[in-house]
Design a protein around this motif. Structure first.
Motif, short mmCIF file in Angstrom:
data_model
loop_
_atom_site.label_atom_id
_atom_site.label_comp_id
_atom_site.label_asym_id
_atom_site.label_seq_id
_atom_site.Cartn_x
_atom_site.Cartn_y
_atom_site.Cartn_z
N ASN A 12 0.81 -1.21 0.00
CA ASN A 12 0.00 0.00 0.00
C ASN A 12 0.85 1.26 0.00
O ASN A 12 0.46 2.27 -0.60
CB ASN A 12 -0.93 0.03 1.21
CG ASN A 12 -1.91 1.18 1.15
OD1 ASN A 12 -2.66 1.32 0.19
ND2 ASN A 12 -1.90 2.03 2.17
N TYR A 13 2.00 1.22 0.66
CA TYR A 13 2.78 2.43 0.89
C TYR A 13 4.14 2.47 0.19
O TYR A 13 4.63 3.56 -0.09
CB TYR A 13 3.06 2.59 2.39
CG TYR A 13 1.86 2.68 3.28
CD1 TYR A 13 1.05 3.82 3.28
CD2 TYR A 13 1.53 1.65 4.14
CE1 TYR A 13 -0.05 3.91 4.12
CE2 TYR A 13 0.43 1.72 4.98
CZ TYR A 13 -0.36 2.86 4.98
OH TYR A 13 -1.45 2.94 5.80
N SER A 14 4.77 1.33 -0.02
CA SER A 14 6.19 1.33 -0.37
C SER A 14 6.41 1.57 -1.87
O SER A 14 6.48 0.63 -2.67
CB SER A 14 6.85 0.01 0.04
OG SER A 14 8.25 0.08 -0.19
N ASN A 117 -0.29 5.84 -1.48
CA ASN A 117 -1.25 5.20 -0.58
C ASN A 117 -2.41 4.72 -1.43
O ASN A 117 -3.30 5.49 -1.79
CB ASN A 117 -1.73 6.20 0.49
CG ASN A 117 -2.62 5.54 1.52
OD1 ASN A 117 -3.22 4.49 1.28
ND2 ASN A 117 -2.73 6.17 2.68
N GLU A 212 0.83 8.84 7.42
CA GLU A 212 1.34 9.37 6.15
C GLU A 212 2.68 10.06 6.31
O GLU A 212 3.49 10.08 5.39
CB GLU A 212 0.33 10.32 5.52
CG GLU A 212 -0.85 9.60 4.87
CD GLU A 212 -1.65 10.50 3.95
OE1 GLU A 212 -1.41 11.74 3.95
OE2 GLU A 212 -2.50 9.98 3.23
N ALA A 215 5.29 7.09 6.03
CA ALA A 215 5.35 6.17 4.89
C ALA A 215 6.40 6.60 3.87
O ALA A 215 6.71 7.77 3.77
CB ALA A 215 3.98 6.11 4.22
#
Length: 215
Positions: A12-14, A117, A212, A215
């Protein structure tokens, strides 16, 4: 050949994990994926054992360790020269590497203000200084490369350059940053790619939450 193992963090974030993963997956390169979710501070103690930087992504190939997204893509392109990770002609390859390096080293305002995201609802934000300039430059790159190649991707077929810009597609869409039809056409082509859809489906299924600002 020794097995390739790609260590990544949350899908989701990387954003940096996404780049080599989509490059290898789109090119049909066989590899083992090992996902280690972020801990506090968007890191994990295991990362230090896997990579000298203490960050992911990192590719293990026997005793060889390759870290940094673009370096991994370059290594895989050398290991599988017929996979088409870079354009066949020299001029196009030079352009693909140039814009990939520009993505690697630049656009800090966009990356800071709009972290990747995939679960975030589409919604605009107040944009800090520098973000619009980053968006404008990226749109210029995409437009120029696709006009030169004829699309649908930056150099016709999917390449390492598309992989390097893949997280930007999510940023532009999630933070509602663009309106240009040519930009949206490229984004649609990327989001329709089977490799993108596999990553996105896994990202949306994740339950981990990372603030956030971490991340």
């Amino acid at each position: 050949m020794d097995e390739l193992t790609l260590y990544i963090a949350n899908k989701n974030y990387s954003s940096w994990s996404f780049r080599p993963w989509i490059a290898m997956t789109a090119a049909g390169i066989p590899f083992r994926e090992e996902l280690i979710p972020f801990g506090p501070g968007a890191t994990h103690p295991r990362f230090r054992d896997l990579s000298p930087t203490g960050r992911v992504p990192v590719l293990h190939h026997g005793a060889v360790r390759i870290w940094e997204s673009l370096a991994i893509i370059e290594y895989i392109a050398e290991l599988f020269p017929d996979a088409g990770l870079w354009p066949a002609d020299r001029e196009s390859r030079s352009l693909a590497r140039s814009i990939s390096m520009e993505m690697l080293s630049g656009f800090r305002a966009l990356r800071s203000a709009c972290p990747m995201n995939m679960r975030r609802p589409v919604n605009g934000i107040a944009l800090p200084e520098g973000v619009i300039a980053d968006v404008t430059r990226i749109e210029e790159i995409w437009r120029d490369m696709r006009q030169r190649s004829g699309g649908p991707f930056l150099f016709g077929a999917f390449s390492g350059a598309d992989a390097m810009f893949a997280p930007v597609i999510n940023r532009f869409a999630t933070y509602d940053l663009v309106r240009d039809a040519e930009t949206i056409a490229y984004m649609d082509a990327m989001r329709a790619h089977p490799a993108w859809r596999v990553w996105e489906e896994a990202a949306l299924a994740e339950s981990w939450i990372v603030p956030e600002d971490e991340a």
